[in-house]
Write an enzyme that holds these catalytic residues in place. Structure first.
Site, PDB file in Angstrom:
ATOM      1  N   CYS A   1      -0.444   4.251   2.085  1.00  0.00           N
ATOM      2  CA  CYS A   1      -0.232   4.023   3.519  1.00  0.00           C
ATOM      3  C   CYS A   1       1.229   4.241   3.923  1.00  0.00           C
ATOM      4  CB  CYS A   1      -0.583   2.597   3.901  1.00  0.00           C
ATOM      5  SG  CYS A   1      -2.115   1.995   3.224  1.00  0.00           S
ATOM      6  N   ASP A   2       2.154   3.729   3.138  1.00  0.00           N
ATOM      7  CA  ASP A   2       3.535   3.616   3.628  1.00  0.00           C
ATOM      8  C   ASP A   2       4.572   4.488   2.926  1.00  0.00           C
ATOM      9  OD1 ASP A   2       2.684   1.752   5.460  1.00  0.00           O
ATOM     10  OD2 ASP A   2       3.034   0.042   4.138  1.00  0.00           O
TER      11      ASP A   2
ATOM     12  N   CYS B   1       0.848  -1.206   0.000  1.00  0.00           N
ATOM     13  CA  CYS B   1       0.000   0.000   0.000  1.00  0.00           C
ATOM     14  C   CYS B   1       0.877   1.246   0.000  1.00  0.00           C
ATOM     15  CB  CYS B   1      -0.908  -0.035   1.224  1.00  0.00           C
ATOM     16  SG  CYS B   1      -1.962   1.408   1.373  1.00  0.00           S
TER      17      CYS B   1
HETATM   18  C1  LIG Z   1       0.426  -3.712   4.638  1.00  0.00           C
HETATM   19  C2  LIG Z   1      -0.722  -2.753   4.690  1.00  0.00           C
HETATM   20  C3  LIG Z   1      -0.531  -1.510   5.269  1.00  0.00           C
HETATM   21  C4  LIG Z   1      -1.582  -0.617   5.354  1.00  0.00           C
HETATM   22  N1  LIG Z   1      -1.369   0.607   5.924  1.00  0.00           N
HETATM   23  C5  LIG Z   1      -2.414   1.482   6.033  1.00  0.00           C
HETATM   24  C6  LIG Z   1      -2.206   2.768   6.600  1.00  0.00           C
HETATM   25  O1  LIG Z   1      -1.097   3.128   7.005  1.00  0.00           O
HETATM   26  N2  LIG Z   1      -3.276   3.590   6.681  1.00  0.00           N
HETATM   27  C7  LIG Z   1      -4.525   3.230   6.232  1.00  0.00           C
HETATM   28  O2  LIG Z   1      -5.471   4.009   6.359  1.00  0.00           O
HETATM   29  N3  LIG Z   1      -4.717   2.036   5.647  1.00  0.00           N
HETATM   30  C8  LIG Z   1      -3.707   1.151   5.540  1.00  0.00           C
HETATM   31  N4  LIG Z   1      -3.891  -0.041   4.911  1.00  0.00           N
HETATM   32  C9  LIG Z   1      -5.212  -0.359   4.393  1.00  0.00           C
HETATM   33  C10 LIG Z   1      -6.148  -0.751   5.553  1.00  0.00           C
HETATM   34  O3  LIG Z   1      -5.473  -1.639   6.417  1.00  0.00           O
HETATM   35  C11 LIG Z   1      -7.406  -1.391   4.999  1.00  0.00           C
HETATM   36  O4  LIG Z   1      -8.025  -0.491   4.097  1.00  0.00           O
HETATM   37  C12 LIG Z   1      -8.368  -1.726   6.137  1.00  0.00           C
HETATM   38  O5  LIG Z   1      -7.784  -2.634   7.041  1.00  0.00           O
HETATM   39  C13 LIG Z   1      -9.660  -2.329   5.571  1.00  0.00           C
HETATM   40  O6  LIG Z   1     -10.470  -2.732   6.621  1.00  0.00           O
HETATM   41  P1  LIG Z   1     -11.535  -3.886   6.445  1.00  0.00           P
HETATM   42  O7  LIG Z   1     -12.141  -4.068   7.778  1.00  0.00           O
HETATM   43  O8  LIG Z   1     -12.394  -3.599   5.281  1.00  0.00           O
HETATM   44  O9  LIG Z   1     -10.718  -5.184   6.012  1.00  0.00           O
HETATM   45  P2  LIG Z   1      -9.562  -6.000   6.743  1.00  0.00           P
HETATM   46  O10 LIG Z   1      -8.694  -5.115   7.552  1.00  0.00           O
HETATM   47  O11 LIG Z   1      -8.940  -6.816   5.677  1.00  0.00           O
HETATM   48  O12 LIG Z   1     -10.353  -6.961   7.747  1.00  0.00           O
HETATM   49  C14 LIG Z   1     -11.107  -8.032   7.279  1.00  0.00           C
HETATM   50  C15 LIG Z   1     -11.281  -9.024   8.418  1.00  0.00           C
HETATM   51  O13 LIG Z   1     -12.187 -10.039   7.999  1.00  0.00           O
HETATM   52  C16 LIG Z   1     -11.714 -11.299   8.459  1.00  0.00           C
HETATM   53  N5  LIG Z   1     -12.273 -12.342   7.611  1.00  0.00           N
HETATM   54  C17 LIG Z   1     -12.062 -12.553   6.276  1.00  0.00           C
HETATM   55  N6  LIG Z   1     -12.751 -13.633   5.855  1.00  0.00           N
HETATM   56  C18 LIG Z   1     -13.411 -14.119   6.946  1.00  0.00           C
HETATM   57  C19 LIG Z   1     -14.285 -15.227   7.165  1.00  0.00           C
HETATM   58  N7  LIG Z   1     -14.607 -16.050   6.175  1.00  0.00           N
HETATM   59  N8  LIG Z   1     -14.770 -15.439   8.404  1.00  0.00           N
HETATM   60  C20 LIG Z   1     -14.468 -14.597   9.436  1.00  0.00           C
HETATM   61  N9  LIG Z   1     -13.621 -13.535   9.290  1.00  0.00           N
HETATM   62  C21 LIG Z   1     -13.116 -13.289   8.065  1.00  0.00           C
HETATM   63  C22 LIG Z   1     -10.195 -11.182   8.316  1.00  0.00           C
HETATM   64  O14 LIG Z   1      -9.541 -12.133   9.142  1.00  0.00           O
HETATM   65  C23 LIG Z   1      -9.975  -9.741   8.786  1.00  0.00           C
HETATM   66  O15 LIG Z   1      -9.774  -9.685  10.187  1.00  0.00           O
HETATM   67  C24 LIG Z   1      -2.851  -0.970   4.829  1.00  0.00           C
HETATM   68  C25 LIG Z   1      -3.037  -2.218   4.238  1.00  0.00           C
HETATM   69  C26 LIG Z   1      -1.990  -3.106   4.162  1.00  0.00           C
HETATM   70  C27 LIG Z   1      -2.209  -4.451   3.519  1.00  0.00           C
END
Ligand SMILES: Cc1cc2nc3c(=O)[nH]c(=O)nc-3n(C[C@H](O)[C@H](O)[C@H](O)COP(=O)(O)OP(=O)(O)OC[C@H]3O[C@@H](n4cnc5c(N)ncnc54)[C@H](O)[C@@H]3O)c2cc1C
Length: 343
Positions: free
Chosen positions: A144-145, A141
């Site tokens: 983000c970084d 990302c």
């Molecule tokens: C390396 C990295 C660095 C990042 N740094 C930043 C940053 O500095 N600033 C920023 O704003 N954003 C950052 N992002 C982006 C940010 O982390 C994501 O946009 C955010 O986490 C999205 O949130 P979410 O809840 O939609 O999904 P996710 O964070 O992906 O959470 C999804 C959750 O669903 C769970 N899940 C999936 N399938 C199932 C299932 N079948 N049953 C039960 N649970 C399930 C997973 O285990 C996970 O815990 C970064 C992303 C990455 C990959």
């Protein structure tokens, strides 16, 4: 003999406990809805793979796992029940309008509305050192970084729109960006390619694959081993960052039945975050949208939770009055066309 299936009743079931799921839980809990959050691992989602964040309002610099804990504590404070290490196998809308969210252990969580926030997974290169140095040089990302790589040399791997766009973005911070692509032409749109070719800080390395991330476990990544597929030359590129943009897979596998999605598989929603399945809301990285950040995931989830609350009120009203008439049903289902349907 087969054990009878346990069925638990909730007002709303949330799949996933990343930033979106935990924000949704905060709002549904606060709205006094009986809320279950089902998470296959532990609360945090991608925050648990992020070293530091410096773009979350109110937190100039915070560790990913620390922010995850704050999100979870806050949601639990409003009564949301978290079920950790509880993977969801499927979310199915039943003929009576309720959702059955079935866990991998065969338990069923029954609710009139469901909020799916299962995020997505960046596709990995699968090379030695990639996971070891994730968050210590390796990133998926740039928004983000990028700021952590001021005046440093970084490599980007990929050849599509994301790779070209993010390589260009990275030059705002990095002193030099190597864009490494396994072919001799990009898949990216012409305009994005042109930005890359016009940018003096970007050097493209064609026909080349990354083979290994080198580094020091204490200080982080120090270089990237490359292999030119035409000349067979192998060398070590001095770089302290590696940004991998070879694709991102939305975790939509749990949604049973047909739902509208874009060409990449991201779920399409209306402005109230409802999918084309009435009562099934989607928030965060899973949703088709311009960008994927903690703030946007939380924003989506806020809307989804408030909209789900209104949907549940109508659903229960319909059930109470035993209303089956077409206009009441259509009022419930039309709410996915416009947020105005909820007011
Ligand atoms: C390396 C990295 C660095 C990042 N740094 C930043 C940053 O500095 N600033 C920023 O704003 N954003 C950052 N992002 C982006 C940010 O982390 C994501 O946009 C955010 O986490 C999205 O949130 P979410 O809840 O939609 O999904 P996710 O964070 O992906 O959470 C999804 C959750 O669903 C769970 N899940 C999936 N399938 C199932 C299932 N079948 N049953 C039960 N649970 C399930 C997973 O285990 C996970 O815990 C970064 C992303 C990455 C990959």
């Amino acid at each position: 003999m087969k054990q009878p299936t346990t069925v638990r009743e909730y007002d709303v079931v949330i799949v996933g406990a990343g930033p979106a799921g935990m924000t949704a839980a905060l709002y549904t809990g606060r709205a006094m809805l009986r809320t279950a959050v089902l998470e296959r691992g532990f609360p945090g989602g991608e925050l648990l793979n992020t070293e530091y964040l410096d773009d979350v309002p109110g937190f100039p610099k915070i560790l990913g796992h620390e922010l995850a804990e704050k999100f979870a504590t806050h949601a639990k404070q409003f009564g949301a029940e978290f079920f950790e290490t509880t993977g969801v196998a499927s979310v199915t809308k039943m003929p009576d309008g309720y959702f059955h969210t079935e866990t991998e252990n065969g338990e069923i969580f029954r609710s009139p509305a469901t909020i799916v926030t299962s995020g997505g997974t960046p596709i990995k290169l699968g090379i030695p050192g990639e996971l070891e140095y994730a968050g210590k040089g390796v990133s998926y990302c740039a928004i983000c970084d990028a700021a952590f790589f001021k005046q440093q040399v970084v490599a980007v791997v990929g050849g599509g729109d994301a790779a070209c766009e993010e390589a260009d973005f990275l030059t705002r911070y990095a002193s030099k960006v190597y864009l490494i692509h396994r072919r001799n032409e990009f898949r990216a749109s012409k305009i994005l390619q042109q930005h890359v070719f016009d940018n003096p800080k970007i050097e493209v390395i064609w026909d080349t694959v990354a083979e290994k991330v080198e580094g020091n476990p204490q200080t982080g990544m120090t270089g990237l081993r490359l292999h030119n597929l035409i000349t067979q030359k192998r060398w070590l590129l001095d770089a302290t960052g590696l940004f991998v943009f070879i694709g991102f897979r939305p975790n939509t596998g749990v949604i049973a039945g047909h739902f509208e999605h874009d060409v990449m598989g991201y779920v399409l929603t209306d402005s109230a975050m409802m999918s084309s399945i009435p009562g099934l809301f989607v928030a965060g990285d899973l949703r088709a949208q311009l960008t994927r950040q903690v703030t946007t995931a939380s924003g989506d989830a806020t809307t989804a939770a408030i909209a789900a609350d209104k949907y549940i009120t109508r659903f229960k009203e319909m059930e109470r009055t035993n209303s089956t008439d077409a206009s009441t049903r259509s009022a419930l289902e039309s709410s996915h066309v416009s947020a105005g349907g909820y007011t």
